[in-house]
Design an enzyme around this catalytic site. Structure first.
Site, PDB file in Angstrom:
ATOM      1  N   ARG A  12     -12.688  -4.613  -6.519  1.00 30.49           N
ATOM      2  CA  ARG A  12     -12.439  -5.339  -5.272  1.00 30.49           C
ATOM      3  C   ARG A  12     -13.732  -5.390  -4.459  1.00 30.49           C
ATOM      4  O   ARG A  12     -14.467  -4.408  -4.405  1.00 30.49           O
ATOM      5  CB  ARG A  12     -11.374  -4.511  -4.563  1.00 30.49           C
ATOM      6  CG  ARG A  12     -10.798  -4.978  -3.322  1.00 30.49           C
ATOM      7  CD  ARG A  12      -9.696  -4.025  -2.836  1.00 30.49           C
ATOM      8  NE  ARG A  12     -10.237  -2.824  -2.213  1.00 30.49           N
ATOM      9  CZ  ARG A  12      -9.600  -2.084  -1.300  1.00 30.49           C
ATOM     10  NH1 ARG A  12      -8.389  -2.416  -0.925  1.00 30.49           N
ATOM     11  NH2 ARG A  12     -10.143  -1.024  -0.780  1.00 30.49           N
TER      12      ARG A  12
ATOM     13  N   ASP B 133       1.610  -4.295   8.907  1.00 35.42           N
ATOM     14  CA  ASP B 133       0.430  -3.457   8.707  1.00 35.42           C
ATOM     15  C   ASP B 133      -0.769  -4.406   8.629  1.00 35.42           C
ATOM     16  O   ASP B 133      -0.871  -5.229   7.702  1.00 35.42           O
ATOM     17  CB  ASP B 133       0.580  -2.632   7.424  1.00 35.42           C
ATOM     18  CG  ASP B 133      -0.589  -1.681   7.210  1.00 35.42           C
ATOM     19  OD1 ASP B 133      -1.682  -1.921   7.773  1.00 35.42           O
ATOM     20  OD2 ASP B 133      -0.427  -0.703   6.456  1.00 35.42           O
TER      21      ASP B 133
ATOM     22  N   TYR C 246     -11.088   2.129  10.402  1.00 39.23           N
ATOM     23  CA  TYR C 246     -12.324   2.450   9.667  1.00 39.23           C
ATOM     24  C   TYR C 246     -12.751   1.390   8.658  1.00 39.23           C
ATOM     25  O   TYR C 246     -13.747   1.541   7.982  1.00 39.23           O
ATOM     26  CB  TYR C 246     -12.216   3.816   8.968  1.00 39.23           C
ATOM     27  CG  TYR C 246     -10.971   4.043   8.135  1.00 39.23           C
ATOM     28  CD1 TYR C 246     -10.845   3.507   6.855  1.00 39.23           C
ATOM     29  CD2 TYR C 246      -9.925   4.801   8.636  1.00 39.23           C
ATOM     30  CE1 TYR C 246      -9.712   3.724   6.102  1.00 39.23           C
ATOM     31  CE2 TYR C 246      -8.782   5.027   7.896  1.00 39.23           C
ATOM     32  CZ  TYR C 246      -8.682   4.486   6.630  1.00 39.23           C
ATOM     33  OH  TYR C 246      -7.543   4.707   5.898  1.00 39.23           O
ATOM     34  N   LYS C 247     -11.960   0.306   8.556  1.00 42.92           N
ATOM     35  CA  LYS C 247     -12.325  -0.744   7.597  1.00 42.92           C
ATOM     36  C   LYS C 247     -13.197  -1.786   8.312  1.00 42.92           C
ATOM     37  O   LYS C 247     -14.347  -1.532   8.629  1.00 42.92           O
ATOM     38  CB  LYS C 247     -11.065  -1.363   7.000  1.00 42.92           C
ATOM     39  CG  LYS C 247     -10.173  -0.360   6.271  1.00 42.92           C
ATOM     40  CD  LYS C 247      -8.926  -1.056   5.765  1.00 42.92           C
ATOM     41  CE  LYS C 247      -7.930  -0.062   5.182  1.00 42.92           C
ATOM     42  NZ  LYS C 247      -8.419   0.612   3.979  1.00 42.92           N
TER      43      LYS C 247
ATOM     44  N   PHE D 177       0.861  -1.183   0.000  1.00 44.28           N
ATOM     45  CA  PHE D 177       0.000   0.000   0.000  1.00 44.28           C
ATOM     46  C   PHE D 177       0.899   1.236   0.000  1.00 44.28           C
ATOM     47  O   PHE D 177       1.886   1.283   0.750  1.00 44.28           O
ATOM     48  CB  PHE D 177      -0.940  -0.004   1.208  1.00 44.28           C
ATOM     49  CG  PHE D 177      -1.996   1.057   1.116  1.00 44.28           C
ATOM     50  CD1 PHE D 177      -3.049   0.932   0.219  1.00 44.28           C
ATOM     51  CD2 PHE D 177      -1.923   2.206   1.883  1.00 44.28           C
ATOM     52  CE1 PHE D 177      -4.021   1.918   0.115  1.00 44.28           C
ATOM     53  CE2 PHE D 177      -2.889   3.191   1.778  1.00 44.28           C
ATOM     54  CZ  PHE D 177      -3.936   3.048   0.895  1.00 44.28           C
TER      55      PHE D 177
END
Ligand SMILES: Cc1ncc(COP(=O)(O)O)c(C=O)c1O
Length: 407
Positions: free
Chosen positions: A366, A194, A219-220, A125
């Site tokens: 995705r 991560d 927040y995921k 990422f």
């Protein structure tokens, strides 16, 4: 053919996790396959935020730092995240963003040895790589960005730190945390994980696997709300050896002594920097509370079943999509990704049809498979609508090619 609609309905009826959906606010007829990007709002969050704003901020005002233990929120939430990642309660703290936490951990850990290399994966990422390059510039480390297949073999006597994302944000490929951590340790290097696409998605056992340093997103899959604070994990034995480069007053041993000198707090508290964002922490707390009473193992078992259904339906009905996620549950996380030359337009056409997935440049679409609130019928309808869009070519409508600032 894949699962029939009737079979999908029956699978939902048989699903003992189905009632958990009631914990979330989800608009009618919306098929939300993007909880890996931004989790939906738990119903309890609305009530919690109203109480926070009117009673705590509104009435208690500054007294609430003590009366409602605002000051203890980063540690309290850390202790709630800990069981989700297989850590001890005092090994996790909730603060700042994932990017900022990465910076703090990498700089702090880089001081543990004088080896010259910070190793990461190409295609990691981008925030991880950007932060790593900043850390390398500041600390004098050399950043080595290796292709995924070569990362493990590049760990060597010169490796100071290894920075890896456990579940890849695009492909969902998952590293074997235990094996990689062991290999790095044997070579004398520290690994920073991560966990942004792992926490709340796959079962994690950080203590058991020997993982020592990690960060992750709120927040995921944790459903903490847009821009929710992130978490930071440090294995207990490293607590007193690491000092945060961001020496804010909240990480001081005695923040309210107002002294000129910096004395780091004991334990993980020293990784706090500024004043905690209390409203955002409260929203994240009810997001994490939505996991109450359900084990990650049960959620993961449902995720595996949902993946197989999604995969089977797409294979049967959308053959033009190329799956880039591994099929084996041990090799992946809880999302599934496909390559298509017009993935962006397809994603927009799906959103217009009330199916929300997301696009990752240049050509990936995705879908997050989130067992807390998704059912098998949702998946069936999601793929059904996607098949219709592909069969009819309706994604070619020029309005689906218009790109906003956020894609
Ligand atoms: C692997 C990974 N790390 C970090 C982030 C975001 O970090 P931040 O909380 O700093 O925005 C994301 C966001 O999608 C991510 O996928």
């Amino acid at each position: 053919m894949g699962l029939t609609h009737a079979e999908a309905v029956a699978a939902d009826v048989a699903d003992s996790l189905r009632p958990l959906r009631e914990r979330f606010h989800l608009p009618d007829d919306l098929i939300y396959l993007d909880g890996n990007s931004l989790g939906p709002m738990p119903i309890a969050t609305g009530e919690r935020m109203r109480e926070m704003v009117s009673k705590q901020w509104g009435d208690a005002l500054i007294r609430a730092w003590n009366t409602h233990d605002w000051i203890g929120a980063p540690q309290r939430l850390g202790a709630k995240v800990a069981p989700l990642i297989g850590a001890k309660p005092h090994e996790v703290i909730v603060t700042d963003s994932t990017s900022v936490n990465l910076f703090k951990l990498l700089v702090a850990a880089a001081q543990l040895s004088d080896r010259p290399v910070l190793l990461s994966e190409s295609g990691n990422f981008h925030t991880d790589l950007h932060i790593a390059s900043g850390v390398a510039d500041l600390t004098g480390l050399t950043l080595d960005i290796a292709p995924r297949a070569e990362v493990e073999s590049r760990i060597g006597a010169d490796t100071n730190l290894l920075l890896l994302t456990h579940v890849h944000y695009k492909s969902a490929e998952r590293f074997d945390m235990e094996a990689v951590t062991r290999r790095a340790k044997q070579a004398g290097a520290f690994t920073v994980w991560d966990l942004s696409h792992s926490v709340g998605a796959v079962p994690l056992r950080l203590n058991e696997t020997g993982a020592e340093l990690a960060v992750g997103c709120g927040y995921k899959y944790l459903n903490g709300g847009p821009g929710a604070p992130a978490f930071l994990y440090i294995a207990e034995h490293l607590h007193e050896r690491l000092v945060s480069p961001l020496r804010g007053w909240m990480g001081h041993a005695a923040p309210f002594a107002f002294t000129d000198d910096y004395v780091p707090a004991r334990g993980i508290d020293r990784f706090l920097a500024g004043t905690p964002p209390i409203l955002s922490l409260a929203a994240l707390e009810s997001g994490v509370d939505a996991f109450e009473g359900v084990s990650m193992e049960r959620l993961w078992a449902k995720s595996i079943a949902m993946f197989d259904v999604f995969y089977g339906l797409v294979e049967a009905r959308c053959p033009e999509l190329e799956c880039i996620s591994p099929r084996g549950p041990e090799q992946r996380g809880s999302h599934i990704s496909y390559r298509h030359p017009h993935a962006f337009e397809l994603c927009q056409a799906l959103i217009a049809d009330n199916v929300i997935g997301d696009f990752r440049a240049p050509d990936v679409i995705r879908f997050g498979l989130t067992p807390l609130y998704l059912g098998f019928e949702d998946i069936w309808h999601g793929v059904d609508r996607m098949a219709r869009i592909l069969d009819s070519g309706s994604w070619r409508d020029p309005r689906f090619a218009v790109r906003g600032k956020v894609t």
